[in-house]
Every structure is written in C-alpha cells, then in structure tokens.
Design a protein around this motif. Structure first.
Motif, PDB file in Angstrom:
ATOM      1  N   GLU A   1      -2.187  -5.723  -1.804  1.00  0.00           N
ATOM      2  CA  GLU A   1      -1.269  -4.598  -1.931  1.00  0.00           C
ATOM      3  C   GLU A   1      -0.127  -4.763  -0.935  1.00  0.00           C
ATOM      4  N   ALA A   2       1.095  -4.510  -1.367  1.00  0.00           N
ATOM      5  CA  ALA A   2       2.226  -4.710  -0.456  1.00  0.00           C
ATOM      6  C   ALA A   2       3.434  -3.930  -0.930  1.00  0.00           C
ATOM      7  N   THR A   3       4.129  -3.349   0.039  1.00  0.00           N
ATOM      8  CA  THR A   3       5.387  -2.670  -0.203  1.00  0.00           C
ATOM      9  C   THR A   3       6.505  -3.527   0.372  1.00  0.00           C
ATOM     10  N   LEU A   4       7.751  -3.168   0.103  1.00  0.00           N
ATOM     11  CA  LEU A   4       8.874  -3.838   0.742  1.00  0.00           C
ATOM     12  C   LEU A   4       9.046  -3.262   2.141  1.00  0.00           C
ATOM     13  N   GLY A   5       9.682  -3.996   3.000  1.00  0.00           N
ATOM     14  CA  GLY A   5       9.881  -3.518   4.365  1.00  0.00           C
ATOM     15  C   GLY A   5      10.637  -4.539   5.169  1.00  0.00           C
ATOM     16  N   PRO A   6      10.953  -4.218   6.410  1.00  0.00           N
ATOM     17  CA  PRO A   6      11.656  -5.180   7.262  1.00  0.00           C
ATOM     18  C   PRO A   6      10.895  -6.500   7.339  1.00  0.00           C
ATOM     19  N   GLY A   7      11.515  -7.561   6.911  1.00  0.00           N
ATOM     20  CA  GLY A   7      10.877  -8.868   6.950  1.00  0.00           C
ATOM     21  C   GLY A   7       9.824  -9.088   5.883  1.00  0.00           C
ATOM     22  N   SER A   8       9.711  -8.189   4.909  1.00  0.00           N
ATOM     23  CA  SER A   8       8.689  -8.307   3.874  1.00  0.00           C
ATOM     24  C   SER A   8       9.331  -8.329   2.500  1.00  0.00           C
ATOM     25  N   ASN A   9       8.930  -9.292   1.676  1.00  0.00           N
ATOM     26  CA  ASN A   9       9.352  -9.345   0.279  1.00  0.00           C
ATOM     27  C   ASN A   9       8.298  -8.760  -0.642  1.00  0.00           C
TER      28      ASN A   9
ATOM     29  N   THR B   1      -1.605   4.334  13.966  1.00  0.00           N
ATOM     30  CA  THR B   1      -0.653   3.364  13.432  1.00  0.00           C
ATOM     31  C   THR B   1      -1.412   2.239  12.752  1.00  0.00           C
ATOM     32  N   PRO B   2      -1.251   2.092  11.422  1.00  0.00           N
ATOM     33  CA  PRO B   2      -2.045   1.061  10.733  1.00  0.00           C
ATOM     34  C   PRO B   2      -1.589  -0.343  11.100  1.00  0.00           C
ATOM     35  N   PRO B   3      -2.534  -1.246  11.264  1.00  0.00           N
ATOM     36  CA  PRO B   3      -2.172  -2.642  11.558  1.00  0.00           C
ATOM     37  C   PRO B   3      -1.599  -3.315  10.321  1.00  0.00           C
ATOM     38  N   ALA B   4      -1.046  -4.495  10.488  1.00  0.00           N
ATOM     39  CA  ALA B   4      -0.510  -5.254   9.364  1.00  0.00           C
ATOM     40  C   ALA B   4      -1.591  -5.480   8.319  1.00  0.00           C
ATOM     41  N   GLY B   5      -1.226  -5.298   7.046  1.00  0.00           N
ATOM     42  CA  GLY B   5      -2.180  -5.503   5.968  1.00  0.00           C
ATOM     43  C   GLY B   5      -3.073  -4.324   5.697  1.00  0.00           C
ATOM     44  N   ALA B   6      -2.870  -3.228   6.397  1.00  0.00           N
ATOM     45  CA  ALA B   6      -3.683  -2.034   6.193  1.00  0.00           C
ATOM     46  C   ALA B   6      -2.761  -0.860   5.911  1.00  0.00           C
ATOM     47  N   GLY B   7      -3.351   0.194   5.357  1.00  0.00           N
ATOM     48  CA  GLY B   7      -2.562   1.387   5.078  1.00  0.00           C
ATOM     49  C   GLY B   7      -3.088   2.091   3.854  1.00  0.00           C
TER      50      GLY B   7
ATOM     51  N   THR C   1      21.575   2.965  -8.221  1.00  0.00           N
ATOM     52  CA  THR C   1      21.847   1.535  -8.170  1.00  0.00           C
ATOM     53  C   THR C   1      20.561   0.825  -8.552  1.00  0.00           C
ATOM     54  N   GLU C   2      20.500   0.258  -9.755  1.00  0.00           N
ATOM     55  CA  GLU C   2      19.290  -0.400 -10.230  1.00  0.00           C
ATOM     56  C   GLU C   2      18.974  -1.626  -9.376  1.00  0.00           C
ATOM     57  N   GLY C   3      17.687  -1.843  -9.154  1.00  0.00           N
ATOM     58  CA  GLY C   3      17.256  -2.994  -8.365  1.00  0.00           C
ATOM     59  C   GLY C   3      16.407  -2.555  -7.191  1.00  0.00           C
ATOM     60  N   VAL C   4      16.489  -3.269  -6.087  1.00  0.00           N
ATOM     61  CA  VAL C   4      15.772  -2.911  -4.858  1.00  0.00           C
ATOM     62  C   VAL C   4      16.536  -1.778  -4.184  1.00  0.00           C
ATOM     63  N   ILE C   5      15.859  -0.651  -3.942  1.00  0.00           N
ATOM     64  CA  ILE C   5      16.545   0.538  -3.409  1.00  0.00           C
ATOM     65  C   ILE C   5      16.009   0.958  -2.039  1.00  0.00           C
ATOM     66  N   PHE C   6      15.270   0.102  -1.380  1.00  0.00           N
ATOM     67  CA  PHE C   6      14.686   0.414  -0.068  1.00  0.00           C
ATOM     68  C   PHE C   6      15.804   0.746   0.923  1.00  0.00           C
TER      69      PHE C   6
END
Length: 388
Positions: A84-92, A239-245, A265-270
């Motif tokens: 499971e993964a969301t977009l975020g700083p440094g994350s695709n 605060t959840p660690p990386a890979g958790a949440g 604006t269609e596309g990535v809206i983060f």
C-alpha cells in the motif's frame, strides 16, 4: 447400524457439509475466488483521446486525463501481495515506469492491458497488449467484514490514444497468493470529434465561492471508496514509521449535472503545502488543482511527518490523482483518489470514522456526501495484505 451403512452416512454427511460451505458462484468458480472490478472508467462513458503523437514530446495536460481504478475483493484468508502506498515527498507511490511491461514490484499479481497502442507524454509508444500495471500510482486496502479484504489501485492516465481509435478494451486481472485469478474488462469509448486532451472536459481550477451549505442542482457527489460496509485500519499510534499507517483508499466522484464546470487539473493533484503545519510554516487552503473539493474526517490525522491535522480540517490537498470522463448523457464526471498516509487518532471508545466529502461547482452550488466506516482489528493497513 452396520459398518458399511455407517460409512456411507458419514461420507454423505461430509460431502453435504463441504457443499454447504463451498457453494460455487454462478460463473462456476469457487465461492472464495477473488472478484475484480474496474470501477473507473465507467461503463457507457467516454474518455478524451489526448493529443499526443508518436515521437513528439507533449506539454503536461495533453493526455487523455482519465483515471483507472480497480477494486479487488478477496473472500477468504488467502492474501494478495500489495505494498500500500500514497504519493508524498520523495515517493512515487507504487509507480515504476522503468518496469513498464513487467510485473509491478509493489503489486506483482496485477496485469492490466489495453487492446490499443498508447502514446506517452515523451512520444514513446506503448504497444497494445503491454502490461500497464507498473504505471499505476497508488494502492490502498480496507477490511471487508468477515474473511478477506478490499484492495484498490488507481492510475491517472497521462497517455494519449492514437488518432482513429473510436474505442478500446481495458482488461485487468489479479492473482492471490494461491494463484487464483480474478479478471474484468471494460469497453472504453473515445470521445468523438477532433482529438482533444482530457483537460478540455473541465475548466481550469479557479477559486469557488460556496457557502458550505448544500444547494439544489449541485453536483452529484459520491464516496465510492472505501467499499461499504467496511472497516479501515487506524495506523499505529503516534507518528507512523515508514511503510506503516492507515493506508486505506478514498475515492470521490462528482458529476457536473448542472454543466456549470468543476475546475480540475487532471493528473497528479498532490498539494501538501496547503495543509497547515506550524513546523513547516504552511497555511491551510484548498487543493489548487481541485479547489472545489473538500474532504474531512471526524477524527484527527497524524501525518507521517508527525504533523497533527485536527478533525474537520480539509484534507483535499492530500489527494493523489484526479481525472475526468464524459458520461453517456454527455455530462462530465470527475474522479479523485487518495491513499491515506499516516494514522487516525481515535478517542477512547470511538468505533467508527465519518468521511465527509463536499464538492462545489463553478456556479457556487455545493453537494455533500458522507460515508461511515468501522475500525479494523488490524492497526497497520499494510498488514491487511502480504508485503511483496
């Protein structure tokens, strides 16, 4: 009762018991086989073609601009491997464009194909039949009542459809850890007329002046994910660690029935700098890519960076992707998706979370939709699926 008759009765009882608990579904598959559904694009709708051309680099926003969302429902305790993964700083998120055509390392059992070529924004051509799973942006999971879970994966499509293609079939399949496959396909119509980007379906984002109250004739708004009835993981305390949440998936669809326009604006809206964070010095505001969207929880959200977002705060700036398509009635619908990073902070004794989505069109008309979800016994959302 003699031993032969006793053996017959016991064997018959065993067979009947097995049948009672493993009734086949109408398709002939085992009743516990996963079920896959392409939630968007919708059946009967049409998507824009995009204006990309082979060998030509196109500007952002020139692609088809629709969203592909998959819903995989497992029906027993056999897991599916998904990170499971969301977009975020440094994350695709889960996107691995360099592995196009290969299994997605974050969702290895997923295969998605189209029976048409697709043209990437950099001019490269994706041949028909290529596995597109590595292009997906995000994945999340909620906890279905009883055995099994619901896995969601979503992709905002920046690619274009070649000239002359009036429709194409999108096919998706996914396997669980026992090797059982689920599949779905949808015929996707391409908007007739001159080639145009998906961005032409919606006006450019602009400030909207809604009063927060619902209006007659406002957009038709639905929270189509999480899947009801369902429950969601809270994420680990603190605060959840990386890979958790929490890592559950939220999807909001708005149908512009008044044809007033909903600026997107269609596309990535983060747009995370629009979440108030005293440490980072950011100030709250609407998502600049989708200013008419507002989404709140009735509990606080602790972001992975430790920032505490109060209950009732607009979380729309954290949404990951958005896309639009044309319904069979000619009305534009916009779909936005988000995997919830961080953890929900529940007061003692609270056993549910209320998700409130509100969309305001460019005429200032507003509609609100709500979804109440339960709380899973599994705290970390990643533990609802196998980790690839």
């Amino acid at each position: 009762m003699n031993s032969a008759r006793l053996t017959f009765v016991l064997t018959l009882g065993t067979l009947l018991g097995a049948c009672a608990f493993r009734t086949p579904d109408p398709s002939g598959r085992d009743a516990t086989t996963p079920v896959l559904r392409i939630v968007s694009p919708s059946r009967g709708g049409a998507v824009a073609s995009g204006t990309g051309a082979p060998g030509t680099v196109t500007l952002p926003g020139a692609g088809a601009g629709f969203v592909v969302t998959l819903q995989l429902v497992t029906r027993d305790d056999v897991q599916v491997k998904v990170r499971e993964a969301t977009l975020g700083p440094g994350s695709n998120g889960i996107q691995h464009e360099d592995k196009l055509g290969q299994p997605n390392p974050d969702f290895p059992g997923l295969t998605v194909t189209a029976d048409t070529d697709l043209i990437m924004p950099d001019g490269r051509v994706i041949a028909r039949g290529t596995n597109l799973a590595a292009l997906f942006n995000i994945a999340g999971t909620d906890d279905t009542p009883g055995p099994g879970v619901t896995v969601w994966a979503s992709w905002a499509v920046p690619e274009s459809v070649p000239a002359g293609v009036a429709s194409f079939t999108l096919t998706a399949s996914a396997k669980d850890d026992a090797g059982r496959a689920a599949q779905d396909s949808v015929l996707v119509r391409v908007q007739p007329g001159p080639r145009a980007p998906g961005q032409d379906l919606t006006p450019a984002p602009t400030a909207v002046a809604g009063d927060g109250q619902d209006d007659e004739g406002g957009p038709v708004v639905s929270v189509s994910a999480p899947r009801a009835p369902t429950s969601v993981a809270t994420g680990p305390a603190g605060t959840p660690p990386a890979g958790a949440g929490s890592l559950f998936f939220v999807q909001v669809t708005a149908v512009d029935r008044a044809r007033a326009g909903i600026g997107v604006t269609e596309g990535v809206i983060f747009d995370p700098t629009r979440i108030a964070n005293p440490t980072a010095g950011t100030v709250a505001g609407p998502n600049r890519f989708y200013p008419g969207l507002e989404l709140t929880f009735d509990v606080p959200l602790i972001q992975p960076n430790g920032n505490r977002v109060a209950a009732g705060t607009n979380l729309a700036p954290l949404f990951d992707v958005a896309g639009s398509e044309l319904g069979a009635d000619g009305v534009v619908s916009t779909t936005a998706g988000w995997v919830v990073g961080g953890s929900l902070e529940l007061p003692a004794g609270k056993t549910s979370v209320t998700i409130t989505a509100r969309v305001t069109d460019n005429a200032g008309r507003t509609t609100t939709a709500r979804e109440v979800v339960g709380i899973s016994a599994t705290a970390n959302g990643q533990n609802l699926t196998g980790n690839p």
